[in-house]
Design an enzyme around this catalytic site. Structure first.
Site, PDB file in Angstrom:
ATOM      1  CG  ASP A   9      -0.247   0.022   2.545  1.00  0.00           C
ATOM      2  OD1 ASP A   9       0.958  -0.354   2.600  1.00  0.00           O
ATOM      3  OD2 ASP A   9      -0.866   0.401   3.553  1.00  0.00           O
ATOM      4  CG  ASP A  14       4.307   0.297   1.860  1.00  0.00           C
ATOM      5  OD1 ASP A  14       3.849  -0.852   1.769  1.00  0.00           O
ATOM      6  OD2 ASP A  14       3.934   1.130   2.694  1.00  0.00           O
TER       7      ASP A  14
END
Length: 317
Positions: A9, A14
């Protein structure tokens, strides 16, 4: 070659994890599946392509997953990652969503695993909605995986989103419950409290981002908002050990690409609490073995931070 599927996500951590993955030696990313979480699904898709563009790896297939949790109300982390998930510093030259593959995320996971039985490691750094749907579509899916690495959950009932809940699990508690119940492949979990205890010093952060490369400049740019938040006295009180920055998703990815990264762990059966005003979404550690579960997860307790620093430097070269 280690074969990976990344379920993401894309927010700031990330992005850091993805950049480590694409620069790790002997690693092949077979696909990136995107899920709601830090920001809206459309933003996650755009952010994933944007990171891949910076890394000159738009050849890696990207798949659209679920835009909302199975049953829970939608969560986001815009207060930390920015409304767009990448620090609210848009790129007018970012690639378009026409580059996405047409197959949906859960179906892509199943196809990749079917074509590479026993060889694929799945790294999940988002709410677990895509994974839950995949195992619903094909209950044999986990048996085809080599391993599963998760950033999520908590071990000491200390939350970062609710009183007792970590963001990824709180964002879709039912999905987390399904995954921890039905994925019987080797499962490794980098939980919230462990990530906090493994903070990397701010002096390293400053040295890392002083690297004179396009990738380092990109990380610095998208991280300005979140690092201002992370350095605040208010945020440092929230974390278990406020000694630096916590690139949470990076820990799960690093463990997946380097077998020697984990230096201490324990095996215990786990589940997720679905009821309770204060405990919904909390990961439950079954030390008394009352759940009678044969499958136990590997809970990461400590890692080799010097190895991680080398990975981070390689990621921005």
């Amino acid at each position: 070659m280690k074969k990976l599927i990344l379920d993401v996500d894309i927010g700031v951590d990330d992005a850091q994890a993805l950049m480590i993955a694409v620069t790790a030696p002997d690693v092949e990313i077979l696909g990136i599946t995107c899920c709601h979480g830090n920001t809206s699904l459309d933003n996650v898709l755009k952010n994933t392509l944007r990171v891949l563009q910076v890394c000159n790896r738009l050849d890696i297939p990207v798949y659209k997953g679920f835009s909302r949790p199975l049953l829970a109300s939608k969560q986001h982390a815009s207060d930390y990652h920015g409304k767009d998930g990448l620090g609210d510093v848009p790129d007018p030259d970012a690639p378009g969503l026409d580059l996405l593959k047409k197959k949906k995320a859960a179906q892509a996971m199943l196809k990749i695993a079917r074509e590479n039985p026993g060889e694929v490691t799945l790294v999940a750094t988002a709410p677990l909605t895509n994974l839950a749907v995949a195992v619903q579509l094909d209950p044999s899916f986990p048996k085809k995986l080599k391993a599963l690495y998760i950033m999520g959950g908590n071990t000491d009932s200390r939350g970062n989103t609710t009183v007792c809940g970590e963001f990824n699990f709180v964002a879709d508690p039912e999905a987390a419950y399904i995954v921890l119940d039905r994925y019987t492949c080797p499962t490794y979990i980098a939980a919230w409290e462990f990530c906090c205890r493994s903070s990397i010093s701010w002096s390293f952060w400053d040295e890392w981002l002083s690297t004179n490369t396009k990738k380092a400049a990109f990380i610095k740019k998208i991280s300005t908002l979140s690092m201002k938040k992370a350095r605040s006295a208010e945020y440092q009180k929230e974390v278990v050990a406020g000694k630096g920055f916590n690139p949470c998703d990076v820990f799960a990815l690093a463990a997946a690409v380097d077998d020697g990264f984990i230096t201490e762990s324990e095996e215990v059966a786990v589940t997720v609490e679905l009821d309770g005003r204060n405990t919904r979404g909390m990961m439950v550690m079954d030390y008394m073995e009352q759940l009678k579960k044969d499958h136990k997860a590997v809970i990461i307790k400590s890692v080799d931070l010097e190895k991680l620093k080398k990975m981070l430097f390689r990621a921005v070269q």
